[in-house]
Design an enzyme around this catalytic site. Structure first.
Site, PDB file in Angstrom:
ATOM      1  N   ASN A  12       2.621   3.938  -6.927  1.00 26.54           N
ATOM      2  CA  ASN A  12       1.615   4.552  -7.796  1.00 26.54           C
ATOM      3  C   ASN A  12       0.794   5.475  -6.913  1.00 26.54           C
ATOM      4  OD1 ASN A  12      -0.494   5.262  -9.433  1.00 26.54           O
ATOM      5  ND2 ASN A  12      -1.367   3.201  -9.632  1.00 26.54           N
ATOM      6  N   HIS A  99      -3.653   0.359 -16.158  1.00 30.31           N
ATOM      7  CA  HIS A  99      -4.073   0.141 -14.767  1.00 30.31           C
ATOM      8  C   HIS A  99      -5.569  -0.188 -14.755  1.00 30.31           C
ATOM      9  CE1 HIS A  99      -4.997   0.793 -10.570  1.00 30.31           C
ATOM     10  NE2 HIS A  99      -3.714   0.598 -10.341  1.00 30.31           N
ATOM     11  N   SER A 215      -2.905  -3.935  -2.276  1.00 28.26           N
ATOM     12  CA  SER A 215      -2.807  -3.942  -0.811  1.00 28.26           C
ATOM     13  C   SER A 215      -1.481  -4.487  -0.289  1.00 28.26           C
ATOM     14  CB  SER A 215      -3.995  -4.699  -0.200  1.00 28.26           C
ATOM     15  OG  SER A 215      -5.216  -4.071  -0.549  1.00 28.26           O
TER      16      SER A 215
END
Ligand code: 13P
Length: 257
Positions: A12, A99, A215
């Site tokens: 993304n 999102h 992450s």
């Protein structure tokens, strides 16, 4: 019923990229991904202005491309929005919907995310439905309630057949762009919960691919992807560097072996 043995890694890019640097990144990712086994699927969700470039550089490669959002409408007077059908004109496969950055900064409700998912499916796209809790929600013990509500709002609008084709991405808001990854067992527990919810919709729906996002880096990807209900990742920052992104794809392959 045994689940499909496949992994999916999707980048993304968020609002990053310029035409020159994209050319190098897309070309390198396409070249590197060609060495992966075919049960490792790879995608990149780029900003809409770069869909034509992605189509030109990725067509014929194993890498699919996608958008980061679609309108809930098929067309009309909706300034600034992009219809799912428009993405289809550029050969798009994936559409991220819901999102957390859109839920937070654009006040997208669970109902709107459901409507967007439905539009994406009707246009022939594979929606990647994002769900996730904030740190405050986690600490108050509301994780399952929050993501359960987010997922239910999508599933209630879909037939079993449609639901079986979606991808769900668990992205704890507190882990996005912060360098704080969920512990693999912590992520797995939420994925198992999501899998049970999908199962309630139907046996075939339980086979939907479940991604983890937040992450993910080359050094933590393998352990995350080795968890029983984690079928791959939705990668933000690390998808902007071909070396890191390909290392994460490689970790998905290792986890399958
Ligand atoms: P980071 O990988 O940069 O934490 O972003 C995750 C994400 O939001 C992917 O959609």
């Amino acid at each position: 019923m045994s689940r499909q043995r496949a992994k999916l890694v999707v980048g993304n890019w968020k609002m990053h990229g310029r035409i020159d640097e994209n050319a190098a990144l897309l070309t390198e990712v396409a070249a590197g991904a060609s060495a992966l086994q075919k049960d490792v699927r790879v995608g990149v969700c780029v900003p809409c202005p770069y869909l034509a470039q992605s189509q030109a550089l990725l067509s014929g490669s194993v890498v699919k491309w996608g958008v980061q959002d679609v309108s809930a409408h098929a067309g009309g007077a909706y300034t600034g929005e992009v219809a799912a059908e428009m993405a289809v004109d550029f050969g798009v496969t994936y559409a991220i919907v819901g999102h957390s950055e859109r839920r937070a900064y654009h006040r997208e409700s669970p109902e709107l995310v459901g409507a967007k998912t439905q539009r994406a499916i009707e246009a022939g796209l594979v929606p990647i439905v994002c769900v996730g809790e904030t740190l405050e929600e986690r600490e108050s013990g509301a994780t399952e309630q929050v993501i359960g509500t987010q997922l239910d709002a999508v599933l209630m609008l879909l037939t079993e057949e449609q639901a079986a084709g979606i991808v769900v991405a668990y992205e704890p808001v507190w882990a996005i762009g912060t360098g704080k990854t969920a512990q693999p067992e912590q992520a797995q527990a939420v994925h198992a919960f999501l899998r049970r919810k999908l199962q309630e919709k139907g046996a075939t729906v339980a086979n939907a691919l479940l991604l983890y996002g937040g992450s993910v880096k080359p050094d933590n990807a393998r352990e995350l992807f080795a968890q029983g209900d984690i079928d791959g990742g939705l990668i933000g920052g690390a998808s902007l560097k071909s070396k890191d992104f390909l290392a994460i794809c490689q970790a998905a392959q290792t986890a399958l072996q």
